[in-house]
Design an enzyme around this catalytic site. Sequence first.
Site, PDB file in Angstrom:
ATOM      1  N   LYS A   1     136.950 -14.493  60.348  1.00 22.97           N
ATOM      2  CA  LYS A   1     137.382 -14.596  58.955  1.00 22.97           C
ATOM      3  C   LYS A   1     138.901 -14.791  58.951  1.00 22.97           C
ATOM      4  O   LYS A   1     139.605 -14.201  59.788  1.00 22.97           O
ATOM      5  CB  LYS A   1     136.984 -13.276  58.286  1.00 22.97           C
ATOM      6  CG  LYS A   1     137.054 -13.199  56.797  1.00 22.97           C
ATOM      7  CD  LYS A   1     136.495 -11.831  56.358  1.00 22.97           C
ATOM      8  CE  LYS A   1     136.542 -11.611  54.876  1.00 22.97           C
ATOM      9  NZ  LYS A   1     135.946 -10.331  54.461  1.00 22.97           N
TER      10      LYS A   1
ATOM     11  N   SER B   1     132.742 -11.085  50.661  1.00 24.79           N
ATOM     12  CA  SER B   1     133.790 -12.059  50.825  1.00 24.79           C
ATOM     13  C   SER B   1     133.744 -12.821  52.151  1.00 24.79           C
ATOM     14  O   SER B   1     134.367 -13.861  52.273  1.00 24.79           O
ATOM     15  CB  SER B   1     135.157 -11.370  50.706  1.00 24.79           C
ATOM     16  OG  SER B   1     135.309 -10.423  51.738  1.00 24.79           O
TER      17      SER B   1
ATOM     18  N   SER C   1     131.311  -6.749  52.116  1.00 24.90           N
ATOM     19  CA  SER C   1     131.659  -8.144  52.418  1.00 24.90           C
ATOM     20  C   SER C   1     131.097  -8.728  53.702  1.00 24.90           C
ATOM     21  O   SER C   1     131.194  -9.929  53.912  1.00 24.90           O
ATOM     22  CB  SER C   1     133.171  -8.305  52.429  1.00 24.90           C
ATOM     23  OG  SER C   1     133.625  -8.477  51.118  1.00 24.90           O
TER      24      SER C   1
END
Length: 471
Positions: free
Chosen positions: A77, A152, A176
Amino acid sequence: MGTWENIDVIAKKVRNKKLSPLELVNKAINNAKQAKEFNAIISLQEDVAMQKAKKIDEKIQNKKDIGRLAGVPFIVKDNFMTFGSETTAASNILKGYHAPYQSTAVERLESEGAILIGKANLDAFACGSSTENSDFGVVKNPHNPEYVAGGSSGGSAAVVALDVVPFSLGTDTGGSIRLPASFCGVVGYKPTYGLVSRFGVIALASSLDVVGPITSSVEDTQLILDVIAGKDGKDSTAVDREKSYITDEESLKGKRVGVIKQFMEHGLDGEVRNLVENKINKITQSGAVVEEVSLPILDEALACYYIIMPAELSSNLARYDGIRYGHSSSSAKSINETYIKTRNEGFSSELKRRIMLGTFVLSSGYYDAYYKKAQLVRSKLIADFEKTLSKYDVLIGPTASTTAFKIGKNINNPLQMYLMDIITVAANLAGVPAISIPIGMSVNMPVGMQIISKQKEDKKLLGIAREMEKL
Ligand code: GLN
């Protein structure tokens, strides 16, 4: 796009010269290019990755040790600080930022020979449930590009579901990792708070943030955890680890499994309920003692999270002032204007909303009414989880109350978007480990089931999850 074998198998083949690291990096880069339409990746680092692959190749030729993840390509990420490309947290305020050091988790993976090929898209600063808050555009769901991939860590989940790479890393502050894993049909795991170092990971809410892997199987998750877990001199909240996280399936015979009543409410979609109940039946048939368990405090978890998280976020984001990192407004004429214009231009409306919420609940007039009260609720939640988990080996329920929703559906309704986290936030508030495993499809979209255990019982949790994954 070719599918990947288990991570362990890939690395063994590299060590035995049956697969070359260059071939693997090439395959991952080609996959990433083919998957471009899903917008899951912010930056690719083709040249850097190829150089690393060459180095590993040389080591193989020279019969040197190349590590347990030799040649395995991966993506993280874009809120992990890494060398080789920019680190943006998917926010305009950090566009063009090059990190001066790397996150511990990435360092540990690379020291075992894994090769970082790129950075995944996310909601800016990991604030969101759909990646619609990314300043780099939304990630599309691999099962249907009209739907969100979840957030996310939507990019990290999508790249595994699309078989771009065998695994990725995400962060989980309120769900997330687990939510996008559930929406994309892959395994997403949030370890015990502190089990993986947060050093070099851009902070959202420091008392909740956790680093974890996204993979295609629980077995792969065990291996990645085994490499990244444990104390770190650079993160004082990082805790001791078990010697090994690699175990076989744990038999469910006699295991005590609690089905969380509140998780089966909260507007649970009918088809999601059916799939979870089917799985529960199989778990019962495997010899587990399954009971319904009620944790009334869970009804307060979301409200508690949406006070503590913005409070911590607002203070963590204070450092983006146009002086030290990333974007700095070019039209500002004074230091004060630099702060105001930089933050106004760099932060999206969702981040501004959270900064305002956070500073409000921390302000002297409202601190007792909101922040302090939320901390008391959190303490009760931790105590209730501990009490309940002393009676059960694991607690289970759905990961999310619905499958992935259409892009745009919740974008103008922040409260509806916050409700997406209603089932996942409790594990973060309590600091307990939780994993989402895929359990089937509802109208062509994946459904996930969540399994939760006591703090630091990650090894047992993963063993049980492996068995449940098979059923
Ligand atoms: N969706 C939650 C939020 O918007 C969780 C975020 C996260 O876990 N990083 O805050």
